[in-house]
Enzyme design. Structure first.
Site, PDB file in Angstrom:
ATOM      1  N   ASP A  76      -4.872 -14.656   5.656  1.00  0.00           N
ATOM      2  CA  ASP A  76      -5.488 -14.050   6.236  1.00  0.00           C
ATOM      3  C   ASP A  76      -6.616 -15.244   6.636  1.00  0.00           C
ATOM      4  O   ASP A  76      -8.450 -15.818   6.411  1.00  0.00           O
ATOM      5  CB  ASP A  76      -6.458 -12.973   5.757  1.00  0.00           C
ATOM      6  CG  ASP A  76      -5.346 -11.602   6.585  1.00  0.00           C
ATOM      7  OD1 ASP A  76      -4.919 -11.907   8.189  1.00  0.00           O
ATOM      8  OD2 ASP A  76      -6.713 -11.267   5.970  1.00  0.00           O
TER       9      ASP A  76
ATOM     10  N   ASP B  10      -0.337 -10.027  11.354  1.00  0.00           N
ATOM     11  CA  ASP B  10      -2.117 -10.330  11.221  1.00  0.00           C
ATOM     12  C   ASP B  10      -2.238 -11.692  11.397  1.00  0.00           C
ATOM     13  O   ASP B  10      -3.069 -12.220  11.788  1.00  0.00           O
ATOM     14  CB  ASP B  10      -2.561  -9.720  10.105  1.00  0.00           C
ATOM     15  CG  ASP B  10      -2.389  -8.105  10.200  1.00  0.00           C
ATOM     16  OD1 ASP B  10      -0.807  -7.956  10.227  1.00  0.00           O
ATOM     17  OD2 ASP B  10      -3.324  -6.892   9.305  1.00  0.00           O
TER      18      ASP B  10
HETATM   19  N1  GLY Z   1      -5.363  -7.585   8.856  1.00  0.00           N
HETATM   20  C1  GLY Z   1      -5.792  -6.262   7.958  1.00  0.00           C
HETATM   21  C2  GLY Z   1      -6.171  -5.490   9.771  1.00  0.00           C
HETATM   22  O1  GLY Z   1      -6.070  -5.527  10.227  1.00  0.00           O
HETATM   23  O2  GLY Z   1      -7.186  -4.165   8.829  1.00  0.00           O
END
Ligand code: GLY
Length: 387
Positions: free
Chosen positions: A102, A166
């Protein structure tokens, strides 16, 4: 493409979204003194925030809203409040063990934003440092970026071979890194990852797995799984949203039509699984006897993605189809989840589902708010963001 779901209600004048954007900016401005230098994590029942610790993946979404508000208004209040967070992102760079897939969310909306708006060279260097750290997660044999590093989530062995949907949104940081350095290494890894996930995490019917496991030793593909979705074979709505917005963004950087076509097909799957009011249920394959919690954040990310797709469709009918569905989803959020008329609310949207199986639903979420603002801007004609 056969685009065949008719809209329940057609045509929304752009003016409606432009006016609403003004209310959003006012709400953000009103929340600045209370939020101070903290970073919102998840909303409480009384529409206040719980705040993040030093490495949370959500840490940049309030900063991103502040930078968007600055871009729209030029007001120093927004710029000062966004820059107040620079030490946080500096500290995070040093916490190498906390870095994961992330990093793109964290640094595109903070340091890349600061560089794009203000040409801040220190922020550019910080974003490049984050891109270098993200690049270390690329598995050269399997050709994917590995998800997480917190072994308590899944155990060391499984974490080492896991890819996650993600991460597609995080590729923008790598494309930007190649643009700003002329070093192709970041872009090549991002493209390889996008292709691997297109092959394995996207199913034949254009629904998606949340995660996909590779054998940690041989890097051979094993199987799709879920973490935050209902089941391994269901379709977590926010995961689908990350893929829609992510592949549309990868098209913007590569201009490779395959990614735009894929984004359209992923969007078409979502369109066919949306309730009439346009706000997604948290999993598109949730059994009817489960509580049908909404996920406004999935709605906001998907709406922004559909409007980005519409911007790039060369066929005007196709462009209109995705634009009107994006508008419909946005209008659904405005009607059912909007908090800009709730004076005590520090966020913009109710009914986000962070992690339903852990009881985290019906919350304000900073990422839902960020993408709500991005979608309202796209609906008002803006096309340049920090990704
Ligand atoms: N990236 C984690 C979520 O979308 O909850």
């Amino acid at each position: 493409m056969n685009l065949d779901r008719k809209l329940p209600e057609a045509h929304f004048p752009r003016k409606v979204f432009e006016q609403h954007l003004k209310k959003v900016i006012t709400s953000i401005k009103n929340s600045i003194p209370t939020i101070g230098d903290r970073n919102p994590k998840i909303g409480t029942e009384d529409f206040q925030w719980q705040y993040c610790g030093p490495s949370d993946w959500v840490s940049s979404f309030w900063t991103g809203q502040l930078w968007l508000a600055y871009k729209l208004t030029g007001e120093s209040t927004f710029k000062n409040s966004a820059q107040l967070r620079k030490p946080y992102f500096k500290e995070l760079l040093a916490l190498r063990n906390c870095h994961d897939h992330d990093l793109g969310f964290q640094y595109s909306l903070s340091c890349v934003a600061d560089y794009k708006l203000n040409l801040d060279e220190d922020s550019r260097k910080m974003a490049l440092d984050a891109a270098d750290s993200l690049l270390t997660r690329f598995r050269r044999v399997g050709k994917y970026f590995v998800a997480w590093n917190e072994t308590h989530i899944l155990g060391l062995e499984k974490t080492q071979g896991k890819s996650i949907i993600d991460s597609l949104e995080n590729m923008a940081l790598l494309f930007w890194a190649t643009e700003t350095t002329n070093n192709p290494i970041y872009r090549e890894a991002a493209i390889a990852h996008a292709d691997t996930l297109a092959k394995h995490i996207v199913r034949d019917d254009f629904s998606t797995f949340h995660t996909f496991d590779f054998d940690p030793l041989t890097q051979e593909p094993v199987c799709g799984r879920t973490f935050q979705g209902y089941a391994d074979d269901s379709c977590w709505a926010r995961g689908q949203a990350w893929a829609i917005h992510g592949y549309a963004q990868i098209f913007e950087y590569t201009r490779d039509q395959r990614y735009l076509e894929l984004a359209k097909k992923l969007a078409e799957f979502a369109i066919h699984h949306l309730p009439e009011n346009g706000v997604p249920i948290w999993d598109y394959r949730l059994p009817a006897d489960e509580i049908q919690y909404l996920d406004s954040s999935a709605g906001a990310v998907t709406a922004a993605g559909m409007l980005m797709i519409a911007q790039h469709c060369t066929d005007s009918e196709e462009a209109d189809y995705f634009r009107q569905w994006g508008f419909h989803m946005l209008a659904g959020l405005m009607q059912h989840c909007d908090l800009t008329e709730t004076p005590e609310a520090l966020g913009l949207l109710s009914d986000g589902a962070s992690f339903v199986k852990r009881g985290m639903c019906k919350n304000m979420l900073p990422y839902g708010d960020y993408y709500y603002m991005e979608a309202l801007m796209r609906a008002s004609g803006y096309t340049k963001f920090f990704w």
